[in-house]
Design an enzyme around this catalytic site. Sequence first.
Site, PDB file in Angstrom:
ATOM      1  N   LYS A   3      81.154 -21.372  19.165  1.00  0.00           N
ATOM      2  CA  LYS A   3      80.320 -20.213  19.519  1.00  0.00           C
ATOM      3  C   LYS A   3      80.054 -19.377  18.266  1.00  0.00           C
ATOM      4  O   LYS A   3      80.707 -19.564  17.235  1.00  0.00           O
ATOM      5  CB  LYS A   3      81.021 -19.384  20.590  1.00  0.00           C
ATOM      6  CG  LYS A   3      82.335 -18.785  20.140  1.00  0.00           C
ATOM      7  CD  LYS A   3      83.088 -18.165  21.312  1.00  0.00           C
ATOM      8  CE  LYS A   3      84.401 -17.573  20.857  1.00  0.00           C
ATOM      9  NZ  LYS A   3      85.230 -17.148  21.996  1.00  0.00           N
ATOM     10  N   TYR A  11      80.859   4.539  -6.123  1.00  0.00           N
ATOM     11  CA  TYR A  11      80.459   5.691  -5.319  1.00  0.00           C
ATOM     12  C   TYR A  11      81.678   6.520  -4.916  1.00  0.00           C
ATOM     13  O   TYR A  11      82.714   5.967  -4.513  1.00  0.00           O
ATOM     14  CB  TYR A  11      79.744   5.226  -4.054  1.00  0.00           C
ATOM     15  CG  TYR A  11      78.346   4.707  -4.304  1.00  0.00           C
ATOM     16  CD1 TYR A  11      77.361   5.538  -4.814  1.00  0.00           C
ATOM     17  CD2 TYR A  11      78.019   3.397  -4.005  1.00  0.00           C
ATOM     18  CE1 TYR A  11      76.071   5.065  -5.028  1.00  0.00           C
ATOM     19  CE2 TYR A  11      76.733   2.919  -4.208  1.00  0.00           C
ATOM     20  CZ  TYR A  11      75.759   3.758  -4.718  1.00  0.00           C
ATOM     21  OH  TYR A  11      74.495   3.281  -4.917  1.00  0.00           O
TER      22      TYR A  11
HETATM   23  C1  LIG Z   1      86.403 -17.880  21.868  1.00  0.00           C
HETATM   24  C2  LIG Z   1      87.092 -18.568  22.970  1.00  0.00           C
HETATM   25  C3  LIG Z   1      88.096 -19.491  22.694  1.00  0.00           C
HETATM   26  C4  LIG Z   1      88.612 -19.751  21.297  1.00  0.00           C
HETATM   27  O1  LIG Z   1      89.454 -18.696  20.935  1.00  0.00           O
HETATM   28  P1  LIG Z   1      90.240 -18.709  19.524  1.00  0.00           P
HETATM   29  O2  LIG Z   1      91.080 -17.503  19.603  1.00  0.00           O
HETATM   30  O3  LIG Z   1      89.188 -18.600  18.476  1.00  0.00           O
HETATM   31  O4  LIG Z   1      90.977 -19.967  19.460  1.00  0.00           O
HETATM   32  C5  LIG Z   1      88.666 -20.172  23.750  1.00  0.00           C
HETATM   33  N1  LIG Z   1      88.256 -19.940  25.025  1.00  0.00           N
HETATM   34  C6  LIG Z   1      87.299 -19.038  25.332  1.00  0.00           C
HETATM   35  C7  LIG Z   1      86.927 -18.817  26.733  1.00  0.00           C
HETATM   36  C8  LIG Z   1      86.691 -18.318  24.314  1.00  0.00           C
HETATM   37  O5  LIG Z   1      85.747 -17.434  24.618  1.00  0.00           O
END
Ligand SMILES: *Cc1c(COP(=O)(O)O)cnc(C)c1O
Length: 364
Positions: free
Chosen positions: A35, A255
């Site tokens: 994702k 800055y």
């Molecule tokens: C993002 C996600 C994962 C992966 O999580 P990590 O902490 O990156 O391993 C697994 N299951 C769901 C439903 C997620 O949304």
Amino acid sequence: MPRPILATIHTQALIHNLGVARQHAPDARVWAVVKANAYGHGIERVFEGLRGADGFALLDLAEAQRVRDLGWRGPVLLLEGVFEQRDLELCSRLELWHSVHCEQQIDMLAAHKTNVGHRVFLKMNSGMNRLGFTPQQYRSAWTRLNALPQVEEISLMTHFSDADGTRGIAHQMQVFDATTRDLPGERTLSNSAATLRFGASELHSDWIRPGIAVYGSAPDYPQYDVGHWNLQPTMTLAAQIIGVQSLQAGDCVGYGSSFVADAPMRVGVVACGYADGYPRICPTGTPVLVDGVRTRTLGRVSMDMLAVDLGPVPAAGIGSLATLWGRAANGAVLPIDEVALQAGTVGYELMCALAQRVPVEVAA
Ligand SMILES: *Cc1c(COP(=O)(O)O)cnc(C)c1O
């Protein structure tokens, strides 16, 4: 010439980290979670490294299409399911598996005209209170789904809120097990933290869902680091030093003049700033490698530049390479988690925030 900044995606490290996840769950199949454009790495860029996974999990339908366009014929899972009725047409066409976490999604499925049987993952809210049916609603949702001709197979799914922390997963496992005890179907439970810390066989997780560990960040840092979990960085962000200043005691940097030299020193100005995705909030002292030697940032991060202390690297000058996170040419590693900690966040956010303007190269 483009600005001398480059992100590098390490294919071998992706392969290695996926292997680490598998070692912790030898009997489970693995969803590589891709994702958010593969946690900022780019789906197309990680594909070679992650094609050894059993499936790809993501949220966005356009990203699912991209996985199919790469030629992946295996499972693809939509972790949040569909968002509107017509998304189901794409699920049928691309054979996407999808989670079902609310009644409205069951309504959409019931109204969906298809002759492709859908594989759905029924999500339980076992305590995180984000997505999913409560344990009280779960079995009736299962019964409703099971009666739909559109549904070919139902798997069982939940997500842990505290797999990386002291509260752990026992309270959620108890709810999940009690509710699903006599329900058939495969189960998918574990994110990275649960996979590394609790394995998968005792959880009976048929599919694990590692994301962050695959991208070489420790899910439970700073309790444990990437060295402890044997994970390798999959993204290096590096930029050249484009300016050098010699300061006297009392001279300031950047800055707000927030850094003041207390003795003569050399400062390198690196072609990386917050518009590249490096967090502006990182304070003086955030670790950075110059020519593979560990040193620190100085003063405020600008939009396009940041300053580093050249004290530990007297030979460095214009053209020297600063590694903001990842692996330097000499093999030295600066885990993204260390920079994230200084920014008050997690490695996830830094990798996802790599800016569009940074050129990216895929390495072996
Ligand atoms: C993002 C996600 C994962 C992966 O999580 P990590 O902490 O990156 O391993 C697994 N299951 C769901 C439903 C997620 O949304």
